[in-house]
Design an enzyme around this catalytic site. Structure first.
Site, PDB file in Angstrom:
ATOM      1  CB  CYS A 114      -0.948   0.003   1.189  1.00 16.13           C
ATOM      2  SG  CYS A 114      -2.168  -1.314   1.095  1.00 16.13           S
ATOM      3  CG  HIS A 251      -3.108   3.976   1.838  1.00 18.26           C
ATOM      4  ND1 HIS A 251      -3.528   3.535   0.598  1.00 18.26           N
ATOM      5  CD2 HIS A 251      -3.195   2.910   2.678  1.00 18.26           C
ATOM      6  CE1 HIS A 251      -3.838   2.249   0.697  1.00 18.26           C
ATOM      7  NE2 HIS A 251      -3.661   1.850   1.936  1.00 18.26           N
ATOM      8  CG  ASN A 281      -6.585  -0.233   1.042  1.00 16.20           C
ATOM      9  OD1 ASN A 281      -5.846   0.137   0.132  1.00 16.20           O
ATOM     10  ND2 ASN A 281      -6.144  -0.686   2.197  1.00 16.20           N
TER      11      ASN A 281
HETATM   12  O1  UT7 Z   1      -3.823  -0.574   3.341  1.00 18.05           O
HETATM   13  C1  UT7 Z   1      -3.063  -1.337   4.205  1.00 18.05           C
HETATM   14  C2  UT7 Z   1      -3.292  -0.927   5.576  1.00 18.05           C
HETATM   15  N1  UT7 Z   1      -4.512  -1.512   6.069  1.00 18.05           N
HETATM   16  C3  UT7 Z   1      -5.250  -0.831   6.898  1.00 18.05           C
HETATM   17  O2  UT7 Z   1      -4.932   0.305   7.156  1.00 18.05           O
HETATM   18  C4  UT7 Z   1      -6.394  -1.512   7.574  1.00 18.05           C
HETATM   19  C5  UT7 Z   1      -6.320  -1.233   9.034  1.00 18.05           C
HETATM   20  N2  UT7 Z   1      -7.366  -1.796   9.798  1.00 18.05           N
HETATM   21  C6  UT7 Z   1      -8.663  -1.407   9.747  1.00 18.05           C
HETATM   22  O3  UT7 Z   1      -9.028  -0.586   8.935  1.00 18.05           O
HETATM   23  C7  UT7 Z   1      -9.616  -1.934  10.770  1.00 18.05           C
HETATM   24  O4  UT7 Z   1      -8.878  -2.605  11.776  1.00 18.05           O
HETATM   25  C8  UT7 Z   1     -10.699  -2.882  10.217  1.00 18.05           C
HETATM   26  C9  UT7 Z   1     -11.684  -2.072   9.396  1.00 18.05           C
HETATM   27  C10 UT7 Z   1     -10.050  -3.951   9.377  1.00 18.05           C
HETATM   28  C11 UT7 Z   1     -11.460  -3.535  11.374  1.00 18.05           C
HETATM   29  O5  UT7 Z   1     -11.997  -2.548  12.218  1.00 18.05           O
HETATM   30  P1  UT7 Z   1     -11.780  -2.659  13.794  1.00 18.05           P
HETATM   31  O6  UT7 Z   1     -12.543  -1.556  14.386  1.00 18.05           O
HETATM   32  O7  UT7 Z   1     -10.292  -2.693  14.032  1.00 18.05           O
HETATM   33  O8  UT7 Z   1     -12.471  -4.023  14.144  1.00 18.05           O
HETATM   34  P2  UT7 Z   1     -11.842  -5.350  14.751  1.00 18.05           P
HETATM   35  O9  UT7 Z   1     -10.892  -5.975  13.776  1.00 18.05           O
HETATM   36  O10 UT7 Z   1     -11.306  -5.048  16.117  1.00 18.05           O
HETATM   37  O11 UT7 Z   1     -13.133  -6.239  14.859  1.00 18.05           O
HETATM   38  C12 UT7 Z   1     -14.256  -5.841  15.611  1.00 18.05           C
HETATM   39  C13 UT7 Z   1     -15.369  -6.840  15.395  1.00 18.05           C
HETATM   40  C14 UT7 Z   1     -14.919  -8.292  15.461  1.00 18.05           C
HETATM   41  O12 UT7 Z   1     -15.924  -9.030  16.139  1.00 18.05           O
HETATM   42  P3  UT7 Z   1     -15.746  -9.410  17.676  1.00 18.05           P
HETATM   43  O13 UT7 Z   1     -14.489 -10.228  17.717  1.00 18.05           O
HETATM   44  O14 UT7 Z   1     -15.626  -8.116  18.416  1.00 18.05           O
HETATM   45  O15 UT7 Z   1     -16.992 -10.177  17.946  1.00 18.05           O
HETATM   46  C15 UT7 Z   1     -14.871  -8.723  14.027  1.00 18.05           C
HETATM   47  O16 UT7 Z   1     -15.119 -10.105  13.877  1.00 18.05           O
HETATM   48  O17 UT7 Z   1     -15.922  -6.667  14.077  1.00 18.05           O
HETATM   49  C16 UT7 Z   1     -16.009  -7.943  13.431  1.00 18.05           C
HETATM   50  N3  UT7 Z   1     -15.892  -7.762  12.007  1.00 18.05           N
HETATM   51  C17 UT7 Z   1     -16.966  -7.555  11.210  1.00 18.05           C
HETATM   52  N4  UT7 Z   1     -18.276  -7.464  11.468  1.00 18.05           N
HETATM   53  C18 UT7 Z   1     -19.101  -7.247  10.443  1.00 18.05           C
HETATM   54  C19 UT7 Z   1     -14.779  -7.750  11.239  1.00 18.05           C
HETATM   55  N5  UT7 Z   1     -15.110  -7.533   9.960  1.00 18.05           N
HETATM   56  C20 UT7 Z   1     -16.454  -7.416   9.910  1.00 18.05           C
HETATM   57  C21 UT7 Z   1     -17.376  -7.189   8.879  1.00 18.05           C
HETATM   58  N6  UT7 Z   1     -18.672  -7.100   9.194  1.00 18.05           N
HETATM   59  N7  UT7 Z   1     -16.997  -7.028   7.588  1.00 18.05           N
END
Ligand code: UT7
Length: 324
Positions: A114, A251, A281
């Site tokens: 990225c 980004h 992204n």
């Molecule tokens: O370009 C390269 C760099 N990449 C990035 O910059 C991405 C960086 N990360 C992110 O943008 C975020 O971490 C995400 C958008 C990927 C995830 O958001 P988050 O607020 O960090 O959520 P999390 O990973 O802590 O997950 C929270 C909850 C989880 O459920 P539990 O364990 O709390 O029950 C996940 O299973 O959200 C759940 N979850 C979803 N729920 C519905 C993860 N993906 C989804 C989804 N729909 N698509």
């Protein structure tokens, strides 16, 4: 007088197929509401069957040439940032070179996921300043839909396909930060974090393209901490205070990361170019896409200070300060 790399033109291309968040609701336990609230993404473009990364890059390159009023014969080199090449080799850059009907000069790819476009700009800038080329087409092009695991809701909703291109051209500068062009860069990587964001296949391992795997919340934390810091380092090198920044071109991974970075840089959100809602992204394509969209809307004025920053797999991250 010194040689500076000045932006002469920009262009972009997005595949025709638009995939709304609702598409994922049909096959996964996710919702439009969750995706919007946690990422800011509303839709993304996916390449058509048979449409490759170089196809997207060729269209972006043509648009940038038209914007600059140049033809392919005027270009000395092509540098492409991509992690989703058509083939293992040759480079996407040589495929784009061939597609443009360009038989002189040289073309090659760089890969920093990225952050790839910042590394590609840095490479092109160094070659222009060293006198190896006067005009370089710098392209970010990706078909990330090809490496997504569509059963993994935590990653497949985040990414999209597309390409952006910027033409850098040599111009004489005074050597001060009032010059137009690239004023400073800051590049970083730390391979200890390689398992946070990677593809689980490749030529020398599985022999397959593999699928993207990410520990999103850990990458998120690194992004918030590292992006404002790299931007500040590049601004320090350029001798430009953060309050003089006219545009942040980040980004486009997650609106929450972008907002947190803007806040740490004390920049109002009106000074931030935002395309994440419509593009998702697009990895190495995201910055040149955002730059080209904003430029086509006439948002940048000659003399404006732009900062672009990105982080991705590696981890690799960096930033660039340039005067439009
Ligand atoms: O370009 C390269 C760099 N990449 C990035 O910059 C991405 C960086 N990360 C992110 O943008 C975020 O971490 C995400 C958008 C990927 C995830 O958001 P988050 O607020 O960090 O959520 P999390 O990973 O802590 O997950 C929270 C909850 C989880 O459920 P539990 O364990 O709390 O029950 C996940 O299973 O959200 C759940 N979850 C979803 N729920 C519905 C993860 N993906 C989804 C989804 N729909 N698509």
């Amino acid at each position: 007088m010194i040689r500076r790399s000045v932006v002469r033109g920009t262009g972009h291309y997005l595949p025709e197929r638009i995939v709304e968040n609702a598409f994922f609701e049909q096959q996964l336990e996710t919702s439009d509401e969750w995706i919007r609230a946690r990422t800011g993404i509303e839709r993304r473009h996916f390449a058509a069957e048979g449409q490759t990364t170089s196809d997207l890059g060729i269209e972006a390159a043509k648009a940038a040439l038209a914007n600059a009023g140049l033809s392919a014969d005027d270009i000395d080199a092509i540098v492409v940032a991509t992690s989703t090449p058509d083939l293992t080799f040759p480079s996407v850059a040589t495929m784009i070179q061939g597609g443009l009907g360009m038989s002189r000069g040289f073309a090659f790819d760089v890969q920093a996921v990225c952050a790839g476009f910042v590394f590609a700009l840095s490479t092109a800038d160094a070659m222009i300043r060293a006198g190896q080329a006067d005009r370089i087409l710098v392209i970010g092009a990706e078909a990330f839909s090809r490496i997504l695991d569509f059963t993994d809701r935590s990653t497949c909703v985040l990414f999209g396909d597309g390409a952006g291109a910027v033409i850098l051209e040599v111009q004489e500068g005074e050597g001060t930060n009032q010059d137009r062009g690239i004023l400073a860069l800051d590049l970083n990587s730390d391979g200890r974090y390689r398992d946070l964001l990677y593809v689980d296949g490749g030529v020398a391992t599985t022999g397959t393209a593999g699928h993207l795997r990410m520990q999103g919340n850990l990458v998120f934390r690194h992004a918030v901490e590292k992006l404002a810091a790299t931007a500040h380092r590049a601004l320090d090198k350029a001798g430009i205070p953060a309050e003089s920044v006219d545009w942040l071109v980040p980004h486009q991974a997650n609106i929450r990361i972008i907002e947190a970075t803007a806040k740490r840089m004390e920049l109002p959100i009106e000074k931030v170019v935002l395309t994440v809602a419509n593009h998702g992204n697009t990895s190495a394509a995201s910055i040149p896409l955002a730059m080209s969209v904003a430029n086509s809307e006439g948002r940048f004025k000659t003399g404006d200070v732009l900062v672009a920053e990105a982080i991705g797999g590696g981890l690799a991250w960096g930033s660039v300060v340039l005067r439009w």
